[in-house]
Design an enzyme around this catalytic site. Sequence first.
Site, PDB file in Angstrom:
ATOM      1  N   GLU A  45      32.751  63.762  20.987  1.00 41.09           N
ATOM      2  CA  GLU A  45      32.017  62.565  21.415  1.00 41.09           C
ATOM      3  C   GLU A  45      32.448  61.324  20.641  1.00 41.09           C
ATOM      4  O   GLU A  45      31.732  60.321  20.598  1.00 41.09           O
ATOM      5  CB  GLU A  45      30.513  62.804  21.259  1.00 41.09           C
ATOM      6  CG  GLU A  45      29.995  63.975  22.077  1.00 41.09           C
ATOM      7  CD  GLU A  45      28.534  64.280  21.814  1.00 41.09           C
ATOM      8  OE1 GLU A  45      27.697  63.405  22.103  1.00 41.09           O
ATOM      9  OE2 GLU A  45      28.226  65.373  21.310  1.00 41.09           O
ATOM     10  N   TYR A 104      28.278  57.604  30.817  1.00 39.22           N
ATOM     11  CA  TYR A 104      28.948  56.514  30.115  1.00 39.22           C
ATOM     12  C   TYR A 104      29.860  55.666  30.980  1.00 39.22           C
ATOM     13  O   TYR A 104      30.296  54.601  30.547  1.00 39.22           O
ATOM     14  CB  TYR A 104      29.738  57.078  28.927  1.00 39.22           C
ATOM     15  CG  TYR A 104      28.847  57.827  27.974  1.00 39.22           C
ATOM     16  CD1 TYR A 104      27.874  57.160  27.234  1.00 39.22           C
ATOM     17  CD2 TYR A 104      28.947  59.208  27.831  1.00 39.22           C
ATOM     18  CE1 TYR A 104      27.034  57.844  26.377  1.00 39.22           C
ATOM     19  CE2 TYR A 104      28.112  59.898  26.962  1.00 39.22           C
ATOM     20  CZ  TYR A 104      27.158  59.212  26.244  1.00 39.22           C
ATOM     21  OH  TYR A 104      26.328  59.882  25.395  1.00 39.22           O
ATOM     22  N   ARG A 134      15.705  61.104  21.702  1.00 38.02           N
ATOM     23  CA  ARG A 134      15.595  61.106  23.170  1.00 38.02           C
ATOM     24  C   ARG A 134      15.481  62.547  23.646  1.00 38.02           C
ATOM     25  O   ARG A 134      16.307  63.390  23.289  1.00 38.02           O
ATOM     26  CB  ARG A 134      16.833  60.474  23.816  1.00 38.02           C
ATOM     27  CG  ARG A 134      16.688  60.257  25.329  1.00 38.02           C
ATOM     28  CD  ARG A 134      18.022  60.010  26.007  1.00 38.02           C
ATOM     29  NE  ARG A 134      18.832  61.223  26.082  1.00 38.02           N
ATOM     30  CZ  ARG A 134      20.051  61.346  25.553  1.00 38.02           C
ATOM     31  NH1 ARG A 134      20.617  60.348  24.902  1.00 38.02           N
ATOM     32  NH2 ARG A 134      20.714  62.477  25.665  1.00 38.02           N
ATOM     33  N   GLU A 140      16.425  69.575  25.886  1.00 35.05           N
ATOM     34  CA  GLU A 140      16.871  69.421  24.503  1.00 35.05           C
ATOM     35  C   GLU A 140      16.427  68.074  23.958  1.00 35.05           C
ATOM     36  O   GLU A 140      15.987  67.191  24.698  1.00 35.05           O
ATOM     37  CB  GLU A 140      18.390  69.544  24.402  1.00 35.05           C
ATOM     38  CG  GLU A 140      19.171  68.533  25.217  1.00 35.05           C
ATOM     39  CD  GLU A 140      20.673  68.835  25.198  1.00 35.05           C
ATOM     40  OE1 GLU A 140      21.359  68.194  24.392  1.00 35.05           O
ATOM     41  OE2 GLU A 140      21.133  69.676  25.973  1.00 35.05           O
ATOM     42  N   ASN A 168      17.851  64.890  21.553  1.00 35.93           N
ATOM     43  CA  ASN A 168      19.011  64.240  20.952  1.00 35.93           C
ATOM     44  C   ASN A 168      18.519  63.405  19.775  1.00 35.93           C
ATOM     45  O   ASN A 168      17.759  62.445  19.966  1.00 35.93           O
ATOM     46  CB  ASN A 168      19.707  63.358  21.995  1.00 35.93           C
ATOM     47  CG  ASN A 168      21.026  62.799  21.532  1.00 35.93           C
ATOM     48  OD1 ASN A 168      21.120  62.253  20.436  1.00 35.93           O
ATOM     49  ND2 ASN A 168      22.043  62.912  22.351  1.00 35.93           N
ATOM     50  N   GLY A 221      22.542  57.664  22.191  1.00 35.80           N
ATOM     51  CA  GLY A 221      23.565  56.648  22.379  1.00 35.80           C
ATOM     52  C   GLY A 221      22.995  55.241  22.334  1.00 35.80           C
ATOM     53  O   GLY A 221      21.856  54.995  22.741  1.00 35.80           O
TER      54      GLY A 221
END
Length: 320
Positions: A25, A219, A258, A274, A276, A280
């Site tokens: 990433e 993205y 998040r 899940e 995060n 981002g």
Amino acid sequence: MTAPISAKPLQGRHVAVLLGGLSSEREVSLVSGRECAEALERLGARVSRVDAGRDLAQTLTQLKPDVCFNALHGEWGEDGCVQGVLETLALPYTHSGVLASALAMDKAKAKAVLAAAGVIVPGGGLFNRFEAAADHVMAPPYVVKPNAEGSSVGVFLVFEGANRPPQEIVAPSWTFGEEVMIEPYIAGRELAVGVMDGKAMTVTDIIPRTGFYDYEAKYGEGGSTHIVPADIPPHAFEKALRMSEQAHAALGCRGVTRADLRYDDVNDVLVLLEVNTQPGMTPTSLIPEQAALQGVDFDALVLWITEDAYARGGAGGIAS
């Protein structure tokens, strides 16, 4: 609404922005780091951009920043390893600590903790990748993904009628570990909930252009449409908020996280996929969009994240 920010609230502060890094990433992290570094400079901070490599400890020892803004994503930067380095150096840093970061990145362990806390998570489990590629380990439809990656890297959907599992997981180019997480596919909507200081912000309904919220949808320009706040039944909206707060607390997270969820609106089933721990911060990212809806613009969001980290470092806060 947030109070107006003074012209240069971080004047005189030295912030090291950790970006890039070693994971798959990396490119996303470079963008997140760039956006956050520019915001910090607008806020008056002296910013050192640190492309975080194996010499991170040596680099930070030389720089001597007041606080580190961790804009890394994925393995090493988000899984507790870099957090351990920063703890050893006694440097305040943004986002979650060592244990929460490690737990959230390991999907199997995170699911066990969340399920024990009463959060509804998908079934499934870990399988050897060669076993999973040889034959269906569960009846399709199901999802195959690395146990410790983010940004939908290495994720495959196996639909009903598929002749065989994805063979990419046994290709020589596969670098995501010997075990893969396999979960039942939950039909319906892709939802996301930002949690800031333990409190859920709102719910975003994500409509990917390709039908799957993959790396490009996350993205790429125009890769997905975000409906915020999500147009879902009020009871499901409220449940998504509470589940996300519960997950944040159960994993021991701090700062901003998040939660990613799936909502089967036909059968009224909501599951949390899940959490995060370092969401981002790119121009297409969900957290800045949700914060803006709360009246918190990008610079104010970056300021809060930095102030939160610095206060936890024992300095009592940055902004006057």
